[in-house]
Write a protein that holds these residues in place. Structure first.
Motif, mmCIF file in Angstrom:
data_model
loop_
_atom_site.group_PDB
_atom_site.id
_atom_site.type_symbol
_atom_site.label_atom_id
_atom_site.label_comp_id
_atom_site.label_asym_id
_atom_site.label_seq_id
_atom_site.Cartn_x
_atom_site.Cartn_y
_atom_site.Cartn_z
ATOM 1 N N ASP A 149 -3.769 -3.253 15.643
ATOM 2 C CA ASP A 149 -3.419 -4.676 15.599
ATOM 3 C C ASP A 149 -4.297 -5.434 14.602
ATOM 4 O O ASP A 149 -3.813 -6.294 13.857
ATOM 5 N N ALA A 150 -5.590 -5.104 14.569
ATOM 6 C CA ALA A 150 -6.502 -5.774 13.640
ATOM 7 C C ALA A 150 -6.150 -5.437 12.197
ATOM 8 O O ALA A 150 -6.198 -6.305 11.314
ATOM 9 N N HIS A 151 -5.791 -4.184 11.936
ATOM 10 C CA HIS A 151 -5.450 -3.783 10.572
ATOM 11 C C HIS A 151 -4.132 -4.394 10.128
ATOM 12 O O HIS A 151 -3.985 -4.784 8.958
ATOM 13 N N LEU A 152 -3.183 -4.514 11.031
ATOM 14 C CA LEU A 152 -1.918 -5.165 10.691
ATOM 15 C C LEU A 152 -2.134 -6.647 10.411
ATOM 16 O O LEU A 152 -1.541 -7.204 9.480
ATOM 17 N N VAL B 225 2.731 10.025 13.083
ATOM 18 C CA VAL B 225 3.121 9.300 11.871
ATOM 19 C C VAL B 225 4.484 8.647 12.069
ATOM 20 O O VAL B 225 4.682 7.459 11.784
ATOM 21 N N LEU B 226 5.428 9.426 12.580
ATOM 22 C CA LEU B 226 6.793 8.916 12.768
ATOM 23 C C LEU B 226 6.830 7.808 13.808
ATOM 24 O O LEU B 226 7.503 6.778 13.620
ATOM 25 N N SER B 227 6.109 7.999 14.901
ATOM 26 C CA SER B 227 6.078 6.992 15.957
ATOM 27 C C SER B 227 5.488 5.681 15.453
ATOM 28 O O SER B 227 6.000 4.585 15.743
ATOM 29 N N LEU B 228 4.420 5.780 14.688
ATOM 30 C CA LEU B 228 3.777 4.584 14.161
ATOM 31 C C LEU B 228 4.716 3.828 13.222
ATOM 32 O O LEU B 228 4.868 2.602 13.318
ATOM 33 N N ALA B 229 5.354 4.551 12.312
ATOM 34 C CA ALA B 229 6.263 3.900 11.375
ATOM 35 C C ALA B 229 7.439 3.250 12.082
ATOM 36 O O ALA B 229 7.868 2.142 11.718
ATOM 37 N N GLN B 230 7.925 3.903 13.119
ATOM 38 C CA GLN B 230 9.064 3.360 13.848
ATOM 39 C C GLN B 230 8.694 2.158 14.705
ATOM 40 O O GLN B 230 9.544 1.348 15.071
ATOM 41 N N SER B 231 7.402 2.013 14.994
ATOM 42 C CA SER B 231 6.964 0.922 15.870
ATOM 43 C C SER B 231 6.770 -0.393 15.124
ATOM 44 O O SER B 231 6.646 -1.445 15.759
ATOM 45 N N GLN B 232 6.714 -0.333 13.776
ATOM 46 C CA GLN B 232 6.422 -1.531 12.991
ATOM 47 C C GLN B 232 7.451 -1.682 11.871
ATOM 48 O O GLN B 232 7.686 -0.729 11.125
ATOM 49 N N PRO B 233 8.035 -2.853 11.721
ATOM 50 C CA PRO B 233 9.080 -3.025 10.700
ATOM 51 C C PRO B 233 8.590 -2.875 9.268
ATOM 52 O O PRO B 233 9.386 -2.576 8.370
ATOM 53 N N ASN B 234 7.291 -3.055 9.033
ATOM 54 C CA ASN B 234 6.773 -3.009 7.664
ATOM 55 C C ASN B 234 6.036 -1.715 7.336
ATOM 56 O O ASN B 234 5.337 -1.637 6.323
ATOM 57 N N LEU B 235 6.194 -0.693 8.173
ATOM 58 C CA LEU B 235 5.582 0.609 7.907
ATOM 59 C C LEU B 235 6.663 1.654 7.691
ATOM 60 O O LEU B 235 7.697 1.647 8.355
ATOM 61 N N ASP C 94 0.868 -1.174 0.000
ATOM 62 C CA ASP C 94 0.000 0.000 0.000
ATOM 63 C C ASP C 94 0.905 1.225 0.000
ATOM 64 O O ASP C 94 1.519 1.554 1.019
ATOM 65 N N SER C 95 0.990 1.889 -1.138
ATOM 66 C CA SER C 95 1.944 2.990 -1.292
ATOM 67 C C SER C 95 1.469 4.301 -0.689
ATOM 68 O O SER C 95 2.229 5.283 -0.692
ATOM 69 N N HIS C 96 0.246 4.330 -0.148
ATOM 70 C CA HIS C 96 -0.254 5.593 0.429
ATOM 71 C C HIS C 96 -1.444 5.305 1.336
ATOM 72 O O HIS C 96 -2.522 4.917 0.853
ATOM 73 N N CYS C 97 -1.254 5.490 2.634
ATOM 74 C CA CYS C 97 -2.367 5.345 3.583
ATOM 75 C C CYS C 97 -2.167 6.318 4.733
ATOM 76 O O CYS C 97 -1.114 6.937 4.871
ATOM 77 N N HIS C 98 -3.212 6.442 5.544
ATOM 78 C CA HIS C 98 -3.168 7.316 6.721
ATOM 79 C C HIS C 98 -3.523 6.474 7.947
ATOM 80 O O HIS C 98 -4.508 6.735 8.644
ATOM 81 N N LEU C 99 -2.715 5.473 8.169
ATOM 82 C CA LEU C 99 -2.963 4.517 9.246
ATOM 83 C C LEU C 99 -2.885 5.163 10.618
ATOM 84 O O LEU C 99 -3.362 4.599 11.608
#
Length: 258
Positions: free
Chosen positions: A19-22, A46-56, A4-9
């Protein structure tokens, strides 16, 4: 696998059920997602979320719809781009659909992002709505072809797509391409060279058929790929493979984080 090249998770409707979306991404073979920034006040999330998951992954930028918000500077965007997991500048661009009056501030903001992307050596994520002529003109004037990027959630004509491709940009299709009345966009999806195509959800917006009207999520990017495969008469696996490779080619910084 799909990307998904563009989302606002990070938006509240999605992040509260992260967790459900992942898990749904795993179930639908969506390996990675790019969480795209829309303003500076919400950027820490945004930064915190990306840093918390290896695939984001994350981007840094200010959307043209945000009029009364902290204005970005080239220096500020460059500093933010040094943050871990940031792989792009944006989203940025022009939107003449929702706002009226003197929109020169939008055009100046757009130029700021282009200049930051050029200096950072990162691709640019562009939003354009009812402003394609000015968008392409400013991309040309600022030399956006030197580093490239993506026209996200593309809804314009083939002529606009061709102009963007000539400027070294990719064309990204969202759930809109699955909508019954989107005939012109379907034709663009048939014509865009596969090596210049990306797929996205823009979630929580624009859920694809058969989920139209519901809250979108990254897992449903698979349905965008399925529809494009049908339009082009291509195997789904080919659309998956090519768009995934395109993602990591464009966002080269992401490849080193795999």
């Amino acid at each position: 696998m799909f990307v998904d090249s563009h989302c606002h998770l990070n938006f509240p409707d999605l992040v509260t059920n992260l967790d459900a979306h992942l898990a749904a991404m795993v179930d639908n073979k969506v390996s990675h997602a790019l969480v795209v920034a829309v303003n500076l006040p919400d950027l820490p999330g945004v930064l915190s979320l990306a840093q918390s998951q290896p695939n984001l992954f994350a981007s840094v930028g200010v959307h043209p719809d945000y009029e009364d918000t902290e204005e970005p500077t080239v220096a500020g965007l460059l500093e933010l781009a040094k943050q871990p997991k940031v792989i792009a500048i944006g989203e940025t661009g022009l939107d003449y659909y929702r706002l009226e009056g003197d929109l020169e501030w939008q055009r100046e903001r757009f130029r700021t992002h282009i200049r930051a992307a050029k200096q950072a050596g990162l691709p640019l994520i562009i939003h354009t709505r009812s402003a394609s002529a000015d968008t392409i003109r400013i991309m040309q004037e600022e030399g956006a072809d030197e580093f490239g990027g993506v026209m996200h959630c593309f809804t314009e004509s083939w002529e606009v797509a061709q102009a963007a491709i000539d400027l070294n940009f990719y064309i990204s299709f969202s759930g809109i391409v699955t909508f019954k009345k989107a005939e012109e966009l379907k034709e663009v999806a048939r014509r865009v060279p596969l090596e210049r195509m990306l797929i996205e959800t823009d979630s929580p917006y624009l859920a694809p058929v058969p989920f139209r009207g519901k809250m979108n999520q990254p897992a449903w990017v698979r349905h965008v790929a399925e529809h494009i495969a049908e339009l082009r008469g291509e195997p789904l696996q080919r659309i998956a493979d090519v768009t995934t490779e395109n993602f990591f080619r464009l966002f080269a910084k992401a490849r080193s984080m795999q």
